[in-house]
Scaffold this motif. Structure first.
Motif, mmCIF file in Angstrom:
data_model
loop_
_atom_site.group_PDB
_atom_site.id
_atom_site.type_symbol
_atom_site.label_atom_id
_atom_site.label_comp_id
_atom_site.label_asym_id
_atom_site.label_seq_id
_atom_site.Cartn_x
_atom_site.Cartn_y
_atom_site.Cartn_z
ATOM 1 N N GLY A 58 0.707 -0.703 0.244
ATOM 2 C CA GLY A 58 -0.014 -0.274 -0.147
ATOM 3 C C GLY A 58 0.865 1.413 0.402
ATOM 4 N N GLY A 59 2.392 1.182 0.026
ATOM 5 C CA GLY A 59 2.956 2.308 -1.251
ATOM 6 C C GLY A 59 3.716 2.826 0.593
ATOM 7 N N LYS A 60 3.796 1.941 1.710
ATOM 8 C CA LYS A 60 4.308 2.315 2.671
ATOM 9 C C LYS A 60 5.401 0.912 3.502
ATOM 10 N N GLY A 61 5.872 0.814 3.672
ATOM 11 C CA GLY A 61 7.123 -0.447 4.751
ATOM 12 C C GLY A 61 8.278 -0.150 4.504
ATOM 13 N N ASN A 62 8.864 -1.192 5.026
ATOM 14 C CA ASN A 62 10.361 -1.375 5.439
ATOM 15 C C ASN A 62 10.773 -2.061 4.548
ATOM 16 N N VAL A 63 11.443 -2.082 3.315
ATOM 17 C CA VAL A 63 12.384 -3.692 2.426
ATOM 18 C C VAL A 63 13.175 -3.243 2.750
ATOM 19 N N VAL A 64 13.883 -5.224 2.589
ATOM 20 C CA VAL A 64 15.256 -5.709 2.186
ATOM 21 C C VAL A 64 15.602 -5.938 1.392
ATOM 22 N N GLU A 65 16.310 -6.029 0.762
ATOM 23 C CA GLU A 65 17.450 -6.083 -0.880
ATOM 24 C C GLU A 65 18.286 -7.599 -0.493
ATOM 25 N N ILE A 66 18.065 -8.491 -1.114
ATOM 26 C CA ILE A 66 18.724 -9.217 -1.518
ATOM 27 C C ILE A 66 19.694 -9.202 -2.724
ATOM 28 N N THR A 67 20.949 -8.774 -3.138
ATOM 29 C CA THR A 67 21.450 -8.646 -4.294
ATOM 30 C C THR A 67 22.436 -10.361 -4.946
ATOM 31 N N GLY A 68 22.720 -10.349 -6.047
ATOM 32 C CA GLY A 68 23.289 -11.363 -6.823
ATOM 33 C C GLY A 68 25.258 -11.018 -6.558
ATOM 34 N N VAL A 69 25.385 -11.789 -7.269
ATOM 35 C CA VAL A 69 26.989 -11.343 -7.578
ATOM 36 C C VAL A 69 27.705 -10.337 -7.983
ATOM 37 N N PRO A 70 28.462 -9.427 -8.132
ATOM 38 C CA PRO A 70 29.154 -8.166 -8.947
ATOM 39 C C PRO A 70 28.588 -8.428 -10.471
ATOM 40 N N SER A 71 27.973 -8.483 -11.099
ATOM 41 C CA SER A 71 27.791 -7.955 -12.547
ATOM 42 C C SER A 71 26.514 -7.653 -12.841
ATOM 43 N N SER A 72 26.541 -7.434 -14.712
ATOM 44 C CA SER A 72 25.294 -6.658 -15.562
ATOM 45 C C SER A 72 24.022 -6.837 -14.652
ATOM 46 N N VAL A 73 23.448 -8.284 -14.120
ATOM 47 C CA VAL A 73 22.888 -8.866 -14.038
ATOM 48 C C VAL A 73 21.879 -8.063 -12.505
ATOM 49 N N THR A 74 23.378 -8.384 -11.563
ATOM 50 C CA THR A 74 22.782 -7.735 -10.125
ATOM 51 C C THR A 74 22.668 -6.396 -10.487
ATOM 52 N N THR A 75 23.725 -5.558 -11.138
ATOM 53 C CA THR A 75 23.467 -3.736 -10.914
ATOM 54 C C THR A 75 22.087 -3.294 -11.466
ATOM 55 N N LEU A 76 21.511 -3.764 -13.110
ATOM 56 C CA LEU A 76 20.433 -3.476 -13.566
ATOM 57 C C LEU A 76 19.380 -4.656 -12.529
ATOM 58 N N ARG A 77 19.474 -5.284 -12.431
ATOM 59 C CA ARG A 77 17.648 -5.398 -10.894
ATOM 60 C C ARG A 77 18.087 -4.886 -9.605
ATOM 61 N N SER A 78 18.651 -4.433 -9.284
ATOM 62 C CA SER A 78 19.084 -2.979 -8.062
ATOM 63 C C SER A 78 18.355 -1.775 -8.980
ATOM 64 N N GLN A 79 18.812 -1.528 -10.139
ATOM 65 C CA GLN A 79 18.664 -0.259 -10.008
ATOM 66 C C GLN A 79 16.810 -0.200 -10.860
ATOM 67 N N GLY A 80 16.542 -0.917 -12.090
ATOM 68 C CA GLY A 80 14.871 -1.407 -11.675
ATOM 69 C C GLY A 80 14.177 -1.452 -10.383
ATOM 70 N N PHE A 81 15.106 -1.581 -9.103
ATOM 71 C CA PHE A 81 14.476 -1.995 -8.187
ATOM 72 C C PHE A 81 13.848 -0.697 -7.433
ATOM 73 N N ARG A 82 14.943 0.136 -7.364
ATOM 74 C CA ARG A 82 15.237 1.587 -6.764
ATOM 75 C C ARG A 82 13.837 2.099 -7.416
ATOM 76 N N GLU A 83 14.344 2.612 -9.281
ATOM 77 C CA GLU A 83 13.726 3.395 -9.567
ATOM 78 C C GLU A 83 12.762 3.551 -9.368
ATOM 79 N N ALA A 84 11.967 1.914 -9.163
ATOM 80 C CA ALA A 84 10.430 1.672 -9.067
ATOM 81 C C ALA A 84 9.743 3.084 -7.348
ATOM 82 N N ILE A 85 10.718 1.635 -6.248
ATOM 83 C CA ILE A 85 10.989 2.332 -5.675
ATOM 84 C C ILE A 85 10.498 3.825 -4.894
ATOM 85 N N LYS A 86 11.560 4.604 -5.744
ATOM 86 C CA LYS A 86 11.824 5.795 -5.865
ATOM 87 C C LYS A 86 10.438 6.478 -5.663
#
Length: 328
Positions: A163-191
């Motif tokens: 409902g648009g509010k709360g505390n979220v934890v992010e669990i990421t992967g290994v250093p790679s384009s996959v991890t970077t892009l998945r983090s970027q997309g998530f943070r862009e949405a949450i912003k």
């Protein structure tokens, strides 16, 4: 009349001799051309497959599907697996030395594996990169899933559930384009949701056991968590196990990515916070092997990067993708 008939006879004999000569010389040429065409059509290609070690169900399935596709296409292949970038680099150099016709590579990590692309190109070997990208123009074609889309869709889904509010934890992967892009997309949405806060972001290295340990520590440090965004289904399973063992009831939703059958099963049963995942099937590697084969058969690459979509899978559509007999 006799002269006329004699002239006709001579003429017929001349024409017959000419046709006979053509037949004598053309037949071997035709046979040779047919033989050459047949040889070209039945050329046996050898493809090198370079992947990370199968320390993850998704990677194990990638190997199964890659070998399956190579066999279906009737090509020979050499499979190598590595547990670190140095080993994978050496594997690629060995494949070059063995004069493979093409290489399909899933890089262990993006940056350390980028220089090897230049060596492959210098050897005149097409390089098809799958999943994790390289920062190089020397790659012939890249086949990937929509990693940024996974992050964007997960962020939107979690925001909707909370409902648009709360505390979220992010669990990421290994250093790679996959991890970077998945983090970027998530943070862009949450912003877009100022009342949702990412209170912790740590790496589970795309491994269940590692994610379990990481999540245990986060649970001890964070008394109030509403959602966990994991970048991979195996990590989501580890996170879920940590939550169960800690007997925490505050987490409303966990999301994953990859399309593991165990993840689909939990989503189908709908008895845990693991509510959704996003498609990133290991079967995508078949497309990479197909492209290696198509390039060897003369098909031109018009699009250097092919991105396959990330579809949300939740209880409303899980039945169409869940296969208990799938390798992953």
């Amino acid at each position: 009349m006799r002269r006329l008939n004699l002239k006709r006879v001579i003429s017929f004999v001349t024409i017959f001799a000419f046709i006979l000569t053509l037949c004598i010389f053309y037949t071997p040429f035709k046979a040779q051309s047919a033989s050459t065409a047949k040889s070209k059509a039945t050329k046996k290609y050898k493809i090198g497959l370079s992947f990370p070690a199968a320390d993850h169900g998704w990677l194990a399935a990638v190997i199964v599907y890659a070998e399956q596709q190579a066999k279906e296409l009737g090509v020979d292949y050499i499979l190598t697996t590595a547990d670190n970038p140095n080993k994978q680099t050496n594997d690629i150099e060995d494949l070059i030395a063995q004069k493979v016709d093409a290489i399909v590579m899933l890089p262990i990590e993006s940056d350390p594996m980028t220089p090897v692309a230049k060596r492959v190109k210098k050897a005149g070997i097409p390089l098809v990169v799958f999943d994790r990208e390289l920062n190089s123009q020397d790659v012939t074609i890249t086949i990937r899933g929509d990693n940024k889309g996974i992050g964007l869709n997960a962020g939107k889904y979690i925001a909707s559930v909370l409902g648009g509010k709360g505390n979220v934890v992010e669990i990421t992967g290994v250093p790679s384009s996959v991890t970077t892009l998945r983090s970027q997309g998530f943070r862009e949405a949450i912003k877009k949701y100022p009342n949702i806060k990412i209170i912790s972001s740590q790496s589970g290295m795309f491994q269940k056991e590692k994610s379990l340990t990481v999540m245990e520590n986060i649970l001890q440090a964070q008394p109030k968590i509403d959602a966990v965004y994991t970048q991979d289904d195996e990590m989501a399973l580890g996170v879920l196990q940590a939550i169960k063992e800690a007997k925490r009831t505050d987490i409303k939703v966990i999301t994953g990515a990859g399309g593991a059958k165990d993840a689909y099963k939990l989503i189908k049963e709908n008895k845990t916070p693991f509510k959704a995942t996003f498609t990133y099937s290991p079967i995508m590697v078949k497309e990479a092997v197909k492209w290696a084969y198509k390039i060897l058969n003369g098909e031109k690459v018009k699009q250097k990067v092919i991105t396959l979509p990330a579809e949300k899978i939740d209880k409303t559509n899980v039945n169409k993708v869940y296969n208990p007999k799938a390798p992953y």
